[in-house]
Scaffold this active site. Structure first.
Site, PDB file in Angstrom:
ATOM      1  N   GLY A 286      -8.561  13.544  -0.625  1.00 34.77           N
ATOM      2  CA  GLY A 286      -9.297  13.581   0.645  1.00 34.77           C
ATOM      3  C   GLY A 286     -10.796  13.566   0.475  1.00 34.77           C
TER       4      GLY A 286
ATOM      5  CG  LEU B 147     -14.252  10.193  -4.766  1.00 36.36           C
ATOM      6  CD1 LEU B 147     -14.395  11.137  -5.955  1.00 36.36           C
ATOM      7  CD2 LEU B 147     -15.466   9.280  -4.677  1.00 36.36           C
TER       8      LEU B 147
ATOM      9  CG  ASP C 275      -9.982   2.111  -0.646  1.00 36.39           C
ATOM     10  OD1 ASP C 275     -11.150   1.670  -0.680  1.00 36.39           O
ATOM     11  OD2 ASP C 275      -9.611   2.966   0.164  1.00 36.39           O
TER      12      ASP C 275
ATOM     13  CB  SER D 216      -6.796  10.347  -4.207  1.00 34.35           C
ATOM     14  OG  SER D 216      -6.754  10.690  -2.845  1.00 34.35           O
ATOM     15  CB  SER D 217      -4.444   6.795  -0.606  1.00 31.18           C
ATOM     16  OG  SER D 217      -4.954   7.891   0.053  1.00 31.18           O
TER      17      SER D 217
ATOM     18  CG  ASP E 130     -12.099  -2.802   3.789  1.00 31.12           C
ATOM     19  OD1 ASP E 130     -12.313  -2.362   4.946  1.00 31.12           O
ATOM     20  OD2 ASP E 130     -11.433  -2.157   2.934  1.00 31.12           O
TER      21      ASP E 130
ATOM     22  CE1 TYR F  20     -11.200   2.866   7.560  1.00 30.61           C
ATOM     23  CE2 TYR F  20      -9.127   2.060   8.457  1.00 30.61           C
ATOM     24  CZ  TYR F  20     -10.174   1.939   7.563  1.00 30.61           C
ATOM     25  OH  TYR F  20     -10.207   0.883   6.686  1.00 30.61           O
TER      26      TYR F  20
ATOM     27  CG  HIS G 229     -16.146   1.478   8.330  1.00 27.89           C
ATOM     28  ND1 HIS G 229     -14.890   1.840   8.760  1.00 27.89           N
ATOM     29  CD2 HIS G 229     -16.726   2.612   7.871  1.00 27.89           C
ATOM     30  CE1 HIS G 229     -14.729   3.145   8.591  1.00 27.89           C
ATOM     31  NE2 HIS G 229     -15.824   3.640   8.040  1.00 27.89           N
TER      32      HIS G 229
HETATM   33  C1  GLA Z   1     -11.434   3.573   3.704  1.00 21.01           C
HETATM   34  C2  GLA Z   1     -10.445   2.410   3.696  1.00 21.01           C
HETATM   35  C3  GLA Z   1     -11.104   1.144   3.153  1.00 21.01           C
HETATM   36  C4  GLA Z   1     -12.427   0.869   3.868  1.00 21.01           C
HETATM   37  C5  GLA Z   1     -13.301   2.116   3.903  1.00 21.01           C
HETATM   38  C6  GLA Z   1     -14.551   1.920   4.709  1.00 21.01           C
HETATM   39  O1  GLA Z   1     -11.753   3.935   2.408  1.00 21.01           O
HETATM   40  O2  GLA Z   1      -9.323   2.718   2.899  1.00 21.01           O
HETATM   41  O3  GLA Z   1     -10.221   0.052   3.275  1.00 21.01           O
HETATM   42  O4  GLA Z   1     -12.205   0.369   5.154  1.00 21.01           O
HETATM   43  O5  GLA Z   1     -12.598   3.230   4.435  1.00 21.01           O
HETATM   44  O6  GLA Z   1     -15.391   0.997   4.106  1.00 21.01           O
END
Ligand code: GLA
Length: 387
Positions: free
Chosen positions: A125, A128, A173, A130-131, A39, A222, A37
């Site tokens: 979900g 990891l 990600d 996947s999106s 980024d 989130y 959290h």
């Molecule tokens: C998800 C978001 C990332 C990041 C993490 C938490 O994976 O896609 O951008 O914020 O949560 O570190």
């Protein structure tokens, strides 16, 4: 990878029997080692790309259409290229390929008439990523070998997620999916959107444990955290106008504001500032092969996410607390957004069999769920596969 490619090619052939031999692309998932959290607060993160990945196959169809088939979903979609830029999101998996097509068009790339098949070895979900993997794998397939700067590719995939899919995620990600390196973690500076590779000591395994739960709360929480952080920045900036993101404040200055800040923004900001510090400390500890220190930083990160940032849940806390009772485990923490998904563990290689057995047994006894356990090697980033 060979097995996944064989499946992908089979699917492609059976869905699109008249197409020529397809080009093949791979985009990996990720496990974030530390920097959670941070980024979207323009701080630091330290993920690895992993061997589990999303694979795409694509070939021209000469029909003036984009046709996409997802093996995971068992569903296909097709859109005429004409008017593609105006097709709205539909709220399902197809928003990922359509979202990147949309962003490619905006960036000035034309979208060719192609058939595209998708196969992923990443659990959905599970936290990891996947999106991001499907976004990057679809973007590469739609580019079909045309040049794009890796950083631009990551930024474009993130815009697809932010603006089309509608998730206000940070850059981690998509960036690690593109820039991952075998054997190394990637320390990303999320303000500059640059990185450096960080070699990991060989005497430790990175092991992801999937809690197999994803609490509904996750998505809205989130969004709440992103908002709470910008509210914290606004409150801090009243005293320190140079602060434009939580990246800009250190623990000392934050502490000096404690009497004037409300509890909640203070706790959120404290997580982010201390977590940024933990990323740097972890990188230093990794350089010295100091596994105990690396492990201690994992534990501190988890506690901060649990109590200050409040994104953990009973299942993740249990997995972390259980891991910490097993000999040979240096540290454990939740990884990704939280509210379910995976923990990441630093485990001595020789302790792996006992780790797996104890984690399975305890989690099964407590929650009646069999967790998936993935020992992970740091893998290379996304690209075309030439066989
Ligand atoms: C998800 C978001 C990332 C990041 C993490 C938490 O994976 O896609 O951008 O914020 O949560 O570190």
């Amino acid at each position: 990878m060979a097995g996944a490619l064989a499946i992908l090619k089979d699917i492609f052939r059976s869905r699109f029997p008249e197409a020529a031999a397809p080009r093949l692309f791979r985009a990996p998932g990720r496990v974030n080692l530390i920097g959670e959290h941070t980024d979207y607060n323009l701080g630091f993160v330290l993920p690895i790309a992993i061997d589990y990945a999303c694979y795409t196959a694509s070939a021209a169809n000469g029909r003036g259409e984009l046709r996409v088939y997802s093996e995971t979903m068992g569903q296909g979609r097709e859109w005429p290229l004409e008017g593609l830029a105006g097709v709205p999101p539909s709220g399902d998996w197809s928003d990922y390929p359509l979202g990147v097509a949309n962003q490619l068009l905006r960036a000035g790339y034309d979208i060719p008439a192609v058939d595209l098949a998708i196969h992923s070895t990443l659990p959905l979900g599970a936290g990891l990523s996947s999106s991001a993997a499907i976004e990057v794998a679809a973007a590469l397939a739609l580019l079909g070998g045309r040049e794009i700067e890796p950083r631009e590719l990551a930024l474009l995939a993130r815009r697809a997620e932010n603006q089309f899919v509608g998730t206000p995620c940070g850059i981690m990600d998509q960036y690690v999916c593109v820039h991952g390196e075998a054997g190394s973690a990637i320390e990303i500076d999320c303000r500059d959107v640059t990185h450096r590779a960080v070699r990991l000591p060989e005497a430790v395994r990175v092991v992801a444990v999937n809690s197999m739960v994803k609490h509904e709360l996750g998505g809205s929480a989130y969004v709440d955290r992103v908002r709470e952080c910008s509210e914290a920045v606004a409150a801090i900036a009243e005293r320190f106008p140079d602060v434009q993101s939580l990246r800009d404040i250190d623990s000392e200055r934050l502490q000096s504001l404690r009497p004037s800040l409300r509890e909640l923004p203070f706790h959120r900001a404290r997580h982010v500032t201390t977590e940024n510090g933990r990323v740097h400390a972890f990188v230093a500890a990794a350089a010295h092969g100091d596994l105990r220190r690396m492990g201690a930083l994992f534990i501190a990160s988890h506690r901060s996410l649990q109590y200050d940032y409040e994104v953990s849940c009973a299942e993740l806390d249990f997995l972390v607390d259980t891991a910490l009772t097993i000999p040979g485990v240096y540290g454990a923490r939740l990884t990704g957004g939280g509210f379910g998904g995976c923990t990441v563990n630093l485990v001595a290689p020789e302790a792996l069999p006992q780790f797996e057995e104890r984690m399975r047994g305890s989690y099964q006894a407590k929650f009646g769920i069999d967790p998936q356990i993935f020992p992970c090697d740091a893998a290379a980033g996304a690209g075309e596969i030439f066989e």
